[in-house]
Design an enzyme around this catalytic site. Structure first.
Site, mmCIF file in Angstrom:
data_model
loop_
_atom_site.group_PDB
_atom_site.id
_atom_site.type_symbol
_atom_site.label_atom_id
_atom_site.label_comp_id
_atom_site.label_asym_id
_atom_site.label_seq_id
_atom_site.Cartn_x
_atom_site.Cartn_y
_atom_site.Cartn_z
ATOM 1 N N CYS A 1 -0.810 4.141 2.360
ATOM 2 C CA CYS A 1 -0.038 4.111 2.802
ATOM 3 C C CYS A 1 0.716 4.194 3.499
ATOM 4 C CB CYS A 1 -0.811 2.290 3.871
ATOM 5 S SG CYS A 1 -2.312 1.954 3.682
ATOM 6 N N ASP A 2 1.676 3.431 3.340
ATOM 7 C CA ASP A 2 2.694 3.673 3.246
ATOM 8 C C ASP A 2 4.172 4.525 2.968
ATOM 9 O OD1 ASP A 2 2.647 1.577 5.882
ATOM 10 O OD2 ASP A 2 2.472 0.443 3.985
ATOM 11 N N CYS B 1 0.927 -0.979 0.169
ATOM 12 C CA CYS B 1 0.054 -0.175 -0.164
ATOM 13 C C CYS B 1 0.962 1.208 -0.151
ATOM 14 C CB CYS B 1 -1.194 0.640 1.149
ATOM 15 S SG CYS B 1 -2.071 1.213 1.139
#
Length: 328
Positions: free
Chosen positions: A185-186, A182
């Site tokens: 996300c990261d 992701c």
């Protein structure tokens, strides 16, 4: 009494009270037989929720506030992911309201859970293996052997990001230490900033994630097994126009490398020439799709060709009465 159907008032005096029908049984043998039957019958729940992410806990909070006494099955490594879903596989979450300093994926999922419990939700850490829609109330079974019945079912079991079996990129390698599924996300994590990054995939998700990563990385490689992309023309053009993105067509990542705790390099292979080389890379992101966790209901609940549950327009209702779906 715990089953919600029969209540023994005085077994020595041979009294058994039916909380449903409101009558007493005075014959001792009949009382004992009915009590045994009550213990064998699965309890009928108002609503069972399957899942452990934001959608599941939102459903739990709202149904608990409506005094429906929800029972939530959060799963035990369901889909290979800890309770909390995909958020547990990320580091810092910076795009969720209420956390100006950011919050870790594990912490925010723990907060979701705590709020559900505080509202009155009962939670079992068990994975649902099957649902029998043949009779109503529906029968729900877990892998642990727990059997329950329910008048309503909320499916919020999410989807699991597909990962590739690349040496060094798994749980015993650099997963969550430079390898992720992701980018949104990261990607903003400090150890990715100003570093070369790599996305595997050739669809819209890969183009979108690579474009997003150019905000933080010094360079972004897109590794594609074929010599063409599956992405839409618009997404392809956007990625090709970005000077930070380099396409590696007909290539595959064969190994993730690093001398310490974090990913440092990738071994890549040209699938046409068989030539291998090593490139510097501090972040590897899989963008090869997701697998919806719906196999346990797909025999009765309508799904699309990828396995995602189909809901009625502008609704969470499915084709099965009393069954709803939400989230990924």
């Amino acid at each position: 009494e715990g089953r919600g159907r029969w209540k023994i008032v005085d077994l020595h005096g041979s009294f058994l009270f039916s909380s449903v029908n409101g009558f007493f049984v005075e014959d001792r043998s009949v009382a004992r037989e009915l009590a045994a039957m009550a213990e064998e019958e699965p309890r009928v729940e108002n609503v069972i929720i399957i899942g452990s992410g934001p959608a599941a806990h939102t459903a739990a909070i709202y149904t608990a506030r409506a005094e429906l006494m929800p029972l939530l099955f959060e799963g035990l490594l369901a889909g290979g992911v800890a309770a909390g879903g995909q958020l547990t596989t990320t580091t810092d979450v910076e795009n969720f309201p209420g956390f100006p300093e950011g919050v870790s994926g594990m912490e925010i999922t723990e907060r979701f859970r705590a709020q559900s419990v505080n509202m009155g939700t009962r939670i079992l850490t068990e994975t649902i293996s099957s649902v029998d829609f043949g009779s109503f109330p529906y029968t729900v079974k877990s892998e642990n052997g727990t059997v329950t019945r329910t008048k309503a079912l909320v499916i919020a079991s999410g989807a699991t990001a597909k990962r590739m079996d690349i040496p060094g990129a798994g749980d015993n390698g650099f997963w969550q230490r430079g390898v992720s599924a992701c980018a949104v996300c990261d990607g903003a994590a400090p150890f990715f900033r100003g570093k070369p990054l790599t996305v595997i995939g050739g669809g819209d998700s890969a183009m979108e994630e690579a474009t997003f990563l150019t905000k933080y990385g010094s360079k972004v490689y897109i590794v594609v097994r074929r010599d063409v992309l599956r992405a839409s023309k618009t997404m392809q053009q956007r990625a090709r126009a970005n000077p930070k993105i380099e396409f590696l067509y007909s290539h595959a990542v064969t190994e993730a490398l690093g001398s310490g705790k974090l990913l440092e390099q990738l071994r890549i292979k040209n699938l046409k020439t068989e030539e291998e080389r090593i490139i510097d890379c501090n972040g590897l992101f899989f963008a090869i799709g997701h697998l919806p966790n719906t196999q346990f209901v797909s025999h009765a609940v309508d799904t699309d060709d990828q396995g995602y549950i189909i809901t009625k327009p502008d609704s969470t209702a499915t084709n099965v009465r009393g069954v709803f779906a939400c989230g990924d």
